[in-house]
Design a protein around this motif. Structure first.
Motif, PDB file in Angstrom:
ATOM      1  N   GLY A 149       0.836  -1.197   0.000  1.00  0.00           N
ATOM      2  CA  GLY A 149       0.000   0.000   0.000  1.00  0.00           C
ATOM      3  C   GLY A 149       0.867   1.241   0.000  1.00  0.00           C
ATOM      4  O   GLY A 149       2.073   1.171   0.287  1.00  0.00           O
ATOM      5  N   ASP A 150       0.242   2.381  -0.292  1.00  0.00           N
ATOM      6  CA  ASP A 150       1.023   3.620  -0.235  1.00  0.00           C
ATOM      7  C   ASP A 150       1.412   3.936   1.204  1.00  0.00           C
ATOM      8  O   ASP A 150       2.512   4.434   1.465  1.00  0.00           O
ATOM      9  N   GLY A 151       0.538   3.590   2.157  1.00  0.00           N
ATOM     10  CA  GLY A 151       0.878   3.803   3.568  1.00  0.00           C
ATOM     11  C   GLY A 151       2.089   2.960   3.964  1.00  0.00           C
ATOM     12  O   GLY A 151       3.037   3.451   4.574  1.00  0.00           O
ATOM     13  N   GLY A 152       2.050   1.695   3.601  1.00  0.00           N
ATOM     14  CA  GLY A 152       3.168   0.804   3.912  1.00  0.00           C
ATOM     15  C   GLY A 152       4.446   1.243   3.209  1.00  0.00           C
ATOM     16  O   GLY A 152       5.542   1.154   3.762  1.00  0.00           O
ATOM     17  N   VAL A 168       3.077  -0.269  -6.025  1.00  0.00           N
ATOM     18  CA  VAL A 168       2.467   0.536  -4.963  1.00  0.00           C
ATOM     19  C   VAL A 168       0.989   0.717  -5.286  1.00  0.00           C
ATOM     20  O   VAL A 168       0.629   1.289  -6.317  1.00  0.00           O
ATOM     21  N   VAL A 169       0.174   0.173  -4.408  1.00  0.00           N
ATOM     22  CA  VAL A 169      -1.272   0.299  -4.558  1.00  0.00           C
ATOM     23  C   VAL A 169      -1.636   1.685  -4.029  1.00  0.00           C
ATOM     24  O   VAL A 169      -1.797   1.893  -2.832  1.00  0.00           O
ATOM     25  N   ASN A 170      -1.719   2.634  -4.949  1.00  0.00           N
ATOM     26  CA  ASN A 170      -1.852   4.034  -4.553  1.00  0.00           C
ATOM     27  C   ASN A 170      -3.332   4.412  -4.476  1.00  0.00           C
ATOM     28  O   ASN A 170      -3.974   4.670  -5.493  1.00  0.00           O
ATOM     29  N   ASN A 171      -3.859   4.415  -3.254  1.00  0.00           N
ATOM     30  CA  ASN A 171      -5.252   4.853  -3.059  1.00  0.00           C
ATOM     31  C   ASN A 171      -5.306   6.129  -2.222  1.00  0.00           C
ATOM     32  O   ASN A 171      -6.366   6.507  -1.722  1.00  0.00           O
ATOM     33  N   ALA A 172      -4.173   6.766  -2.059  1.00  0.00           N
ATOM     34  CA  ALA A 172      -4.083   8.024  -1.298  1.00  0.00           C
ATOM     35  C   ALA A 172      -4.768   7.911   0.057  1.00  0.00           C
ATOM     36  O   ALA A 172      -5.422   8.837   0.527  1.00  0.00           O
ATOM     37  N   ALA A 173      -4.619   6.738   0.662  1.00  0.00           N
ATOM     38  CA  ALA A 173      -5.302   6.526   1.941  1.00  0.00           C
ATOM     39  C   ALA A 173      -4.679   5.385   2.724  1.00  0.00           C
ATOM     40  O   ALA A 173      -4.033   4.500   2.173  1.00  0.00           O
ATOM     41  N   SER A 174      -4.891   5.463   4.011  1.00  0.00           N
ATOM     42  CA  SER A 174      -4.704   4.302   4.873  1.00  0.00           C
ATOM     43  C   SER A 174      -5.997   3.511   4.654  1.00  0.00           C
ATOM     44  O   SER A 174      -6.950   3.581   5.422  1.00  0.00           O
ATOM     45  N   GLY A 175      -6.005   2.814   3.522  1.00  0.00           N
ATOM     46  CA  GLY A 175      -7.257   2.364   2.936  1.00  0.00           C
ATOM     47  C   GLY A 175      -8.092   1.460   3.820  1.00  0.00           C
ATOM     48  O   GLY A 175      -9.313   1.621   3.904  1.00  0.00           O
ATOM     49  N   TYR A 176      -7.463   0.517   4.459  1.00  0.00           N
ATOM     50  CA  TYR A 176      -8.255  -0.414   5.269  1.00  0.00           C
ATOM     51  C   TYR A 176      -8.981   0.333   6.379  1.00  0.00           C
ATOM     52  O   TYR A 176     -10.145   0.082   6.693  1.00  0.00           O
TER      53      TYR A 176
HETATM   54 MG    MG Z   1      -3.276   3.012   0.861  1.00  0.00          MG
END
Ligand code: MG
Ligand code: TPP
Length: 584
Positions: A462-465, A487-495
């Motif tokens: 993830g982008d956070g990781g 990089v799974v870029n969702n501009a978020a701490s997605g979970y």
């Molecule tokens: Mg993310």
């Protein structure tokens, strides 16, 4: 103790503790090591240089532990990492616990204070042994330079026997810098303790007979394979039993690859997310649990399996058997040995079992086809931002059978756990489910790439990781690893954002990240960077990254930002809750 190591390999004479540590690790033929120096262990670093051993400076000791963990999973040999006194040692904690919970063999070295000055507020001093002890299988405090060879032997024996795990050697500065006259005979190591499984124990014969009888009677038996199948390298035994007795195989995230996901008897992931496996568990009349702890994710927060289904539980760690669900038959032993013994005990049943279960196994491709049809709009999605399922489909297409996919703790691991298909048995999917920390992807990818330099290695994070570990891109580049980082870029701490969407009516708190261009960042750090916003560009970008051999590639994949569509499926923790209710 074997004395197969030739005497010419063994040093003798006066040397410091650091040299003795390095000489023992050389005898143990360890692979690349990961750490960050400090005064206490500098004699060890100097010895590594003199002996020409590979050691990589990492930018955070946690990453060194993660890299060593992934190295060990790929090679089945203990990974090695180190940290200096105090903050170096405490930074190891998360990675050590990952290894402890996942059963990864590892040797960690921590420098400690000079005992002439301990407890006088030395710089970086803390009660590190107390902090580290619960993070490892065994903590060995080295009190005498002369005992270094003996205690390293002990460390390897503990790390690779029974349920493997990390062992920490706590080395005071004066022990590392101190000298001793060693004899050549001091330097020896038992070669059987250098890889896992060091030794195999077989379940009790009577228990095998009872389990075999249960399986023979069952109309719809199902194997639930966990990470223990990899630790035991029980692939052939698992396939042989499944095929001979017509028993489908479901897996946890850690157990993926026990049999190839493409095999007709593979029913995929079970637990929190599932294709068809959970429904088969519900309808089963006998479950054979192999090397699996049946923890929260595997049981959908203890909602599975139904209490009425008898459970045969095969595990190397006796106290895990029946911990979360009582076992009708407990098989205490090595996974491969237990599966082989079950296969033998059921050998006379083979023909009858295959005939009787022909209809049952024929259901698998039918059910899978129904699932595939239902999932097709997601797998084939052309939407932008890119759908996670489409990304998984592209990984399935682009990655060859021998490749390794290292999966980080966020959505990256859950989506690929559900949708990534390994094409051959073995540890081709490496998620950090021991502690499920985010941030494992990049350092884990480095460890895996160094362990298998000629194999395509992809790390998905993830982008956070990735933000947590950005400094390790410098390590990856310096190490010239052949590594693709998705990089799974969702501009978020997605979970977190998805759970806030589901449970707190979209009241988001501290779950948004700033939009970043990770391809540009990668480029500035001397790596190849490719940003992908169009799903049709995924395949070409993946292929391009796999042929790049001189520097790591970062694929910055812009995926859905809609928190209502981030989860791979309903997370059963997010059921409607009323005041006073407890979830699940
Ligand atoms: Mg993310
Ligand atoms: C070290 C650590 N902190 C917090 C968590 C809890 N957590 C699980 S998933 C997640 C979101 C991570 O964001 P990202 O890496 O961007 O992955 P995404 O879920 O967005 O795909 C968090 C914070 C964790 N697993 N590990």
């Amino acid at each position: 103790m074997s004395d197969r190591a030739p005497m010419s390999n063994r040093p003798s004479g006066r040397m410091n503790g650091g040299r003795a540590l390095a000489e023992m690790l050389r005898l143990a033929e360890v692979g690349p090591m990961f750490g960050m120096g400090g005064f206490q262990l500098l004699p060890f670093y100097d010895a590594l240089a003199q002996l020409g051993m590979r050691h990589f400076l990492i930018n955070d000791e946690r990453c060194g532990a993660f890299a060593a963990d992934a190295y060990a999973r790929v090679t089945n040999r203990p990974g090695v990492c180190d940290g200096t006194l105090g903050p170096g040692a405490t930074n190891l904690v998360t990675g050590l616990i990952e290894a402890l919970n996942a059963g990864t063999p590892m040797i960690a070295l921590a420098g400690d204070t000079n005992r002439a000055h301990s407890w006088k507020n030395m710089t970086q001093e803390c009660r590190q042994a107390e902090i580290l002890r619960p993070a490892v299988k065994e903590l060995i405090r080295v009190e005498l330079t002369s005992r270094i060879p003996e205690l390293l032997r002990r460390a390897f024996a503990v790390a690779t026997s029974g349920r493997p795990g990390p062992v920490l050697l706590d080395v005071p500065e004066d022990v590392c810098h101190g000298e001793h006259d060693f004899a050549a005979e001091d330097f020896a190591i038992d070669p059987t303790t250098l890889s896992v499984p060091a030794r195999r124990i077989r379940p009790d014969r009577a228990d095998i007979a009872r389990a075999a009888a249960l399986i023979a009677r069952a109309k719809r038996p199902l194997i639930l394979a966990g990470g223990g199948i990899h630790l035991s390298a029980g692939y052939e035994a698992l396939l042989a039993l499944a095929e001979a007795q017509s028993i489908p195989v479901a897996h946890t995230m850690s157990g993926k690859g026990g049999i190839a996901c493409m095999h007709p008897l593979s029913v995929g992931l079970f637990g929190r997310y599932s294709r068809i496996a959970n429904e088969l568990i519900e309808a089963s009349d006998c479950l054979l649990v192999v090397g699996c702890k049946l923890g929260e994710i595997a049981t959908k927060r203890y909602a599975l399996p139904p209490e009425t289904v008898p459970l045969i539980h095969l595990d190397i760690l006796a106290e895990e058997i029946g911990r979360c669900r009582p076992a009708a038959v407990a098989l205490w032993g090595d996974a491969r040995a237990g599966l082989e013994d079950l296969g033998e005990a059921l050998a006379d049943e083979t023909r009858r079992a295959r005939e009787a279960r022909a209809g049952y196994v024929a259901e698998i491709p039918t059910r899978m086809a129904v699932w595939r049809e239902e999932a097709a709009p997601r797998l084939d999605s052309t939407e932008r931002p890119i759908h996670m399922a489409r990304l998984c489909r592209e990984l399935n297409t682009a990655l060859p059978a021998d490749s390794l996919l290292v999966a980080d703790g966020g959505f990256a691991g859950h989506w690929t756990g559900l949708l990534y298909d390994t094409k051959s048995p073995g540890r081709h999917f490496i998620p950090d489910r021991g502690l499920a920390s985010i941030g494992y992807g990049l350092p884990g990818g480095i460890g895996a790439a160094l362990a298998a330099p000629s194999t395509p290695v992809v790390a998905i994070t993830g982008d956070g990781g990735f933000n947590m570990m950005l400094g390790e891109l410098e390590t990856a580049r310096r190490a010239c690893v052949r590594l693709t980082i998705v990089v799974v870029n969702n501009a978020a701490s997605g979970y977190v954002k998805a759970l806030q969407h589901a449970m707190f009516r979209g009241r988001y708190q501290s779950s948004d990240l700033v939009e970043m261009d990770y391809a540009a960042i990668a480029g500035a750090m001397g790596c190849q960077g490719i940003r992908i916003e169009d799903p049709d560009g995924l395949g070409a970008a993946l292929r391009e990254s796999l042929v790049e051999r001189t520097r790591p590639t970062v694929l910055d994949v812009v995926v859905t930002r809609d928190p209502g569509r981030m989860l791979p499926a309903v997370d059963n923790r997010t059921v409607e809750i009323r005041q006073g209710d407890r979830v699940a």
